[in-house]
Design a protein around this motif. Sequence first.
Motif, mmCIF file in Angstrom:
data_model
loop_
_atom_site.group_PDB
_atom_site.id
_atom_site.type_symbol
_atom_site.label_atom_id
_atom_site.label_comp_id
_atom_site.label_asym_id
_atom_site.label_seq_id
_atom_site.Cartn_x
_atom_site.Cartn_y
_atom_site.Cartn_z
ATOM 1 N N LYS A 261 67.635 69.337 115.630
ATOM 2 C CA LYS A 261 66.492 67.881 116.090
ATOM 3 C C LYS A 261 66.708 67.758 117.490
ATOM 4 C CE LYS A 261 70.508 65.483 117.715
ATOM 5 N NZ LYS A 261 71.654 64.689 117.162
ATOM 6 N N LYS B 174 69.489 63.409 107.465
ATOM 7 C CA LYS B 174 68.290 63.510 108.464
ATOM 8 C C LYS B 174 66.867 62.722 109.111
ATOM 9 C CE LYS B 174 64.297 63.527 104.473
ATOM 10 N NZ LYS B 174 63.319 62.542 103.064
ATOM 11 N N SER B 175 68.624 60.918 109.297
ATOM 12 C CA SER B 175 67.806 59.992 109.580
ATOM 13 C C SER B 175 68.049 60.565 111.053
ATOM 14 C CB SER B 175 68.734 59.348 109.495
ATOM 15 O OG SER B 175 70.276 59.168 109.787
ATOM 16 N N LYS C 36 57.204 72.145 118.267
ATOM 17 C CA LYS C 36 57.376 72.180 116.692
ATOM 18 C C LYS C 36 58.130 72.385 115.738
ATOM 19 C CE LYS C 36 55.268 69.823 113.443
ATOM 20 N NZ LYS C 36 54.930 68.662 113.728
ATOM 21 N N ASN D 231 63.808 64.253 113.985
ATOM 22 C CA ASN D 231 62.828 62.978 114.316
ATOM 23 C C ASN D 231 61.448 63.874 114.077
ATOM 24 O OD1 ASN D 231 61.204 65.353 116.139
ATOM 25 N ND2 ASN D 231 63.314 64.897 117.445
ATOM 26 N N GLU D 232 59.827 63.671 114.726
ATOM 27 C CA GLU D 232 58.747 63.641 113.662
ATOM 28 C C GLU D 232 57.988 64.796 114.090
ATOM 29 O OE1 GLU D 232 58.470 61.337 117.784
ATOM 30 O OE2 GLU D 232 59.143 61.271 116.399
ATOM 31 N N ASN D 233 58.600 65.342 114.832
ATOM 32 C CA ASN D 233 59.012 66.917 115.523
ATOM 33 C C ASN D 233 59.402 67.494 114.286
ATOM 34 O OD1 ASN D 233 57.023 66.344 117.741
ATOM 35 N ND2 ASN D 233 58.451 66.857 119.030
ATOM 36 N N GLY E 8 63.490 69.828 118.217
ATOM 37 C CA GLY E 8 62.299 68.278 118.818
ATOM 38 C C GLY E 8 62.514 67.535 119.523
ATOM 39 N N ASP F 90 59.752 69.159 110.670
ATOM 40 C CA ASP F 90 59.394 69.254 109.146
ATOM 41 C C ASP F 90 60.482 69.791 108.290
ATOM 42 O OD1 ASP F 90 56.855 68.127 109.702
ATOM 43 O OD2 ASP F 90 55.728 70.000 109.628
#
Length: 456
Positions: free
Chosen positions: A19, A97-98, A27, A101-103, A22, A105
């Motif tokens: 996290k 999981k929440s 990435k 962030n979008e970075n 990210g 996978d």
Amino acid sequence: MKTYDLIIIGGGRASNLAKKAGNLGKKVALIEKSSLGGTCANRGCVPSKLLIAYADVIRSIESSQKHFISSEIKEIDIKKIFENNNSFIDSVDDSYKSKLNENVDLYRGIGSFISDKVIKVNDEKLTASKIIIATGTKPLKPPFENAWTSDDIFPLDNIPKSITIVGSGFIACELANVFNALKINTTLIVRSETLLSSEDKQIQEVFKEEFSKYVNIEFNTTIKDAKYQESGFTIELENKDKSTKQHKSQALLYAIGRESNAKDLKLENTSIQVDERGFIKRDEYFQTNAKDVYVVGDATGKYMLQHAAAYEMNHLFKVLYEDEKQALKFKYMPHAVFTHPEIASVGLTQKQAQEQNLDFIASKSIWKASAKAQGMKIDYAFTKFIVDKNTYEILGCHMIGPQSSTMIHQVLTLMHIDNDIRHLKNMLYIHPALSEELLPAAINAIKKIEESNEKN
């Protein structure tokens, strides 16, 4: 092949590092074969301590008579207790999981190495400039079919009426305490005469005496054979004198240690090395034999404690992304055993200090000074200090008694900032708080040092 800045194998404490990386715009590929949060949040520290909270309430009610209060427990809704615990476990993965962030996978599966810098997961190949292994450990496999490990009781749906637990370490003792308090017929099988063998000997002795008042323990005993049927286990117990007897139990749980998960990684395809126990080797900056491949937490086999893993993750993040030049060296590693009675320890035991030929004193102080302690109506609780006679440095501190895991933090603070036991003597304490017990303990230790130095 997908390319990342960072690949992390293992989504326990390392998910926080994913996290943070990210958030920096890196990435990240995070690989986890089961639920995020790892052993601690799903199958260890947290769910077990939630159960222990129920056990503590039960013990408190049962001991009310010593406070001249007559009480009884009319019902223990065991089903509701475990449903509540299971509900927490079910929420862990989504909670972790929440926070990603979008970075980041997230890959669900087992990550294994094709080469030093190429990872395979679910038929996909990934590579990154930096890779972190944080795969933790797993319980040693029981020798009998249908026997449980601690992984099998979190979550627990089929609650047994009786359970036999094999082991003498903190996991075995914590679970035995919980099941016994919940009025599940509990037997602890111990192959020696000792519980918690890594603790200071005086702690061991008092713990054994107090713990045995509650939990049925078969010392000097092993399981020769165990046969499972629908009703449970028929177990053949063998004493050290080779005498045997039959024992029946609905459930059989082994808590005899943990082993490395490194076999899943296929490290034979890399230059990464493991030690004789199968744990991954590293240098003082967490780096394995493969350049820019790091290992942290239980996967190293060194400090198999959640707080150690979290501390390492934070330091590794600084090494990777904040230009930290200092290696992380744990001078003191504390731990606690959340049983009845509770234990907390840090540093050397008296035996270890003797084996190292250190010039020290050992001082034991019963908890009598504080009215708070007196009000608890217990006579076994004590604090033991191991102190260097020349420097007054605290080499070890060991406590047994209520809230020991909280009380010892005052000692930990001192040890990390300016380790001199005389500060404990000179500081101001809230009266009559339980932590006030540290004052006479420090005074007694200092007095022993001064008397010893006068003789010399």
